[in-house]
Design a protein around this motif. Structure first.
Motif, mmCIF file in Angstrom:
data_model
loop_
_atom_site.group_PDB
_atom_site.id
_atom_site.type_symbol
_atom_site.label_atom_id
_atom_site.label_comp_id
_atom_site.label_asym_id
_atom_site.label_seq_id
_atom_site.Cartn_x
_atom_site.Cartn_y
_atom_site.Cartn_z
ATOM 1 N N PHE A 157 0.835 -1.208 0.000
ATOM 2 C CA PHE A 157 0.000 0.000 0.000
ATOM 3 C C PHE A 157 0.867 1.254 0.000
ATOM 4 O O PHE A 157 0.525 2.262 -0.619
ATOM 5 C CB PHE A 157 -0.920 0.021 1.231
ATOM 6 C CG PHE A 157 -1.980 -1.045 1.218
ATOM 7 C CD1 PHE A 157 -2.372 -1.645 0.036
ATOM 8 C CD2 PHE A 157 -2.570 -1.465 2.399
ATOM 9 C CE1 PHE A 157 -3.339 -2.639 0.028
ATOM 10 C CE2 PHE A 157 -3.543 -2.448 2.404
ATOM 11 C CZ PHE A 157 -3.929 -3.041 1.212
ATOM 12 N N ASN A 158 1.999 1.197 0.702
ATOM 13 C CA ASN A 158 2.887 2.344 0.785
ATOM 14 C C ASN A 158 3.549 2.660 -0.555
ATOM 15 O O ASN A 158 4.044 3.761 -0.757
ATOM 16 C CB ASN A 158 3.964 2.095 1.846
ATOM 17 C CG ASN A 158 4.405 3.364 2.539
ATOM 18 O OD1 ASN A 158 3.576 4.172 2.944
ATOM 19 N ND2 ASN A 158 5.700 3.552 2.688
ATOM 20 N N CYS A 159 3.541 1.686 -1.457
ATOM 21 C CA CYS A 159 4.072 1.888 -2.815
ATOM 22 C C CYS A 159 2.953 2.253 -3.785
ATOM 23 O O CYS A 159 3.113 2.140 -5.010
ATOM 24 C CB CYS A 159 4.795 0.635 -3.291
ATOM 25 S SG CYS A 159 6.291 0.243 -2.370
ATOM 26 N N ASN A 160 1.812 2.650 -3.245
ATOM 27 C CA ASN A 160 0.660 3.074 -4.049
ATOM 28 C C ASN A 160 0.116 1.947 -4.919
ATOM 29 O O ASN A 160 -0.318 2.145 -6.050
ATOM 30 C CB ASN A 160 1.020 4.271 -4.934
ATOM 31 C CG ASN A 160 -0.214 5.023 -5.412
ATOM 32 O OD1 ASN A 160 -1.233 5.045 -4.725
ATOM 33 N ND2 ASN A 160 -0.139 5.609 -6.590
ATOM 34 N N ALA A 161 0.152 0.724 -4.395
ATOM 35 C CA ALA A 161 -0.434 -0.431 -5.072
ATOM 36 C C ALA A 161 -1.326 -1.145 -4.067
ATOM 37 O O ALA A 161 -1.471 -0.706 -2.925
ATOM 38 C CB ALA A 161 0.667 -1.361 -5.595
ATOM 39 N N SER A 162 -1.943 -2.230 -4.486
ATOM 40 C CA SER A 162 -2.710 -3.059 -3.563
ATOM 41 C C SER A 162 -2.662 -4.486 -4.068
ATOM 42 O O SER A 162 -2.205 -4.744 -5.190
ATOM 43 C CB SER A 162 -4.169 -2.585 -3.457
ATOM 44 O OG SER A 162 -4.935 -3.038 -4.553
ATOM 45 N N THR A 163 -3.098 -5.408 -3.236
ATOM 46 C CA THR A 163 -3.109 -6.803 -3.656
ATOM 47 C C THR A 163 -4.347 -7.136 -4.484
ATOM 48 O O THR A 163 -4.569 -8.292 -4.827
ATOM 49 C CB THR A 163 -3.037 -7.729 -2.428
ATOM 50 O OG1 THR A 163 -4.082 -7.388 -1.511
ATOM 51 C CG2 THR A 163 -1.703 -7.586 -1.723
ATOM 52 N N GLY A 164 -5.151 -6.130 -4.808
ATOM 53 C CA GLY A 164 -6.283 -6.302 -5.724
ATOM 54 C C GLY A 164 -7.410 -7.113 -5.106
ATOM 55 O O GLY A 164 -7.722 -6.993 -3.932
ATOM 56 N N GLY A 165 -7.999 -7.967 -5.931
ATOM 57 C CA GLY A 165 -9.015 -8.883 -5.432
ATOM 58 C C GLY A 165 -10.287 -8.213 -4.995
ATOM 59 O O GLY A 165 -10.951 -7.532 -5.779
ATOM 60 N N THR A 166 -10.631 -8.384 -3.711
ATOM 61 C CA THR A 166 -11.903 -7.886 -3.205
ATOM 62 C C THR A 166 -11.967 -6.363 -3.184
ATOM 63 O O THR A 166 -13.040 -5.809 -2.978
ATOM 64 C CB THR A 166 -12.177 -8.445 -1.798
ATOM 65 O OG1 THR A 166 -11.034 -8.224 -0.977
ATOM 66 C CG2 THR A 166 -12.470 -9.938 -1.851
ATOM 67 N N ASP A 167 -10.824 -5.684 -3.377
ATOM 68 C CA ASP A 167 -10.866 -4.226 -3.536
ATOM 69 C C ASP A 167 -11.777 -3.852 -4.700
ATOM 70 O O ASP A 167 -12.487 -2.842 -4.661
ATOM 71 C CB ASP A 167 -9.466 -3.670 -3.813
ATOM 72 C CG ASP A 167 -8.548 -3.810 -2.608
ATOM 73 O OD1 ASP A 167 -9.013 -4.338 -1.587
ATOM 74 O OD2 ASP A 167 -7.386 -3.393 -2.702
ATOM 75 N N ILE A 168 -11.733 -4.680 -5.742
ATOM 76 C CA ILE A 168 -12.550 -4.425 -6.937
ATOM 77 C C ILE A 168 -14.032 -4.575 -6.608
ATOM 78 O O ILE A 168 -14.863 -3.753 -7.005
ATOM 79 C CB ILE A 168 -12.142 -5.380 -8.076
ATOM 80 C CG1 ILE A 168 -10.692 -5.097 -8.490
ATOM 81 C CG2 ILE A 168 -13.081 -5.255 -9.268
ATOM 82 C CD1 ILE A 168 -10.114 -6.116 -9.449
#
Length: 283
Positions: free
Chosen positions: A126-137
């Motif tokens: 998250f600190n690199c302005n990314a996420s592990t995706g998945g349920t975020d969608i």
């Protein structure tokens, strides 16, 4: 280029930590504390020939397809990469270190480690302005078509997955999964704050020029200087305000005490610094 390489390495380090937590602690105990890993753990119980890693890959493909249909291309390339890379990391760990049962007989200890590894890893990602995706969608889709904000829809999605674990693996696992979900939220926030913490220092000293020169020339930091009036003495003083790293704060404090033992210093933690020398506004 160096910044991009560093960011890429940090993202993969974060994904590795998440993968270790999933493969070594979540999967053997059936802890489904939300996310694609939780869905994959539940789904794999119905498709016993498919490991959790490949199942995560399948679910990610489906969710990215659904997200593209409902949201367009409203998710970054780093999130897409993280989604598939995490699935591959979990699959590799399962193949290299196959576990037919939990590492220990202490389920609470297993739950703690199943939270710590993914929480630290996710915080780095998250600190690199990314996420592990998945349920975020899924959360973004629910937020778009309801009056709920993204935080509430994400919590609702993960809670449903944790409750699903209880329905499939029993009440005990369900309760542990819900507990893990709650602990995960607090742990991720704490780790992110710890990664970004800096020290804000406010200094009042008769040697303000020496202190200013030390900050600018030795620490390579900036500072704001303004006039203030003492409430008791009504004397005018120069006040120096600066933001530095932990290590620089120790150096600056030692320098100030060495040249002015009567200097007045306040030091406070701050975890969101945006600007030159710290985080860029777009990161």
């Amino acid at each position: 280029m160096r910044k991009r390489i560093t960011e890429f390495l940090l993202i993969n380090l974060g994904l590795l930590l998440v993968g270790i937590g999933i493969a070594l602690f979540k999967i053997p105990n059936h802890f489904a504390t939300g996310g694609v890993s939780g869905l994959a753990i539940i789904s794999s119980s119905f498709f016993v020939r498919i490991d959790v890693g490949p199942m995560m890959m399948i679910i990610n493909i489906l969710l990215l397809g659904i997200g593209y249909f409902f949201l367009g291309s409203d998710f970054g390339s780093k999130t897409v990469y993280s989604s598939f890379a995490l699935s591959g990391i979990v699959w590799i760990i399962q193949k290299v270190l196959p576990l037919s049962q939990p590492l220990t007989n202490d389920m609470l200890l297993e739950l703690i480690y199943s939270i710590i590894f993914p929480a630290v890893g996710s915080a780095i990602v998250f600190n690199c302005n990314a996420s592990t995706g998945g349920t975020d969608i899924v959360a973004k889709i629910l937020s778009k078509y309801t009056n709920l904000n993204i935080g509430k829809t994400l919590l609702l999605t993960d809670l449903l997955i944790a409750l699903g674990a209880g329905a499939v693996f029993g009440v005990k696992i369900g309760l542990y999964s819900v507990l893990g979900l709650i602990l995960k939220a607090f742990t991720i926030d704490s780790v992110i704050e710890g990664l970004n913490v800096s020290k804000q220092m406010v200094i009042i000293s008769a040697r303000d020029k020496d202190i200013r020169d030390y900050i600018v020339n030795r620490l390579n930091r900036g500072a704001t200087i303004y006039k203030a009036e003492g409430a008791f003495t009504h004397s005018q003083e120069n006040v120096i305000s600066t933001v530095v790293s932990r290590r620089q704060a120790i150096k600056l404090r030692s320098f100030i005490r060495s040249i002015d033992s009567s200097a007045f210093i306040t030091i406070s933690n701050t975890s969101e610094i945006i600007g030159k020398g710290f985080r860029n506004i777009d990161s």
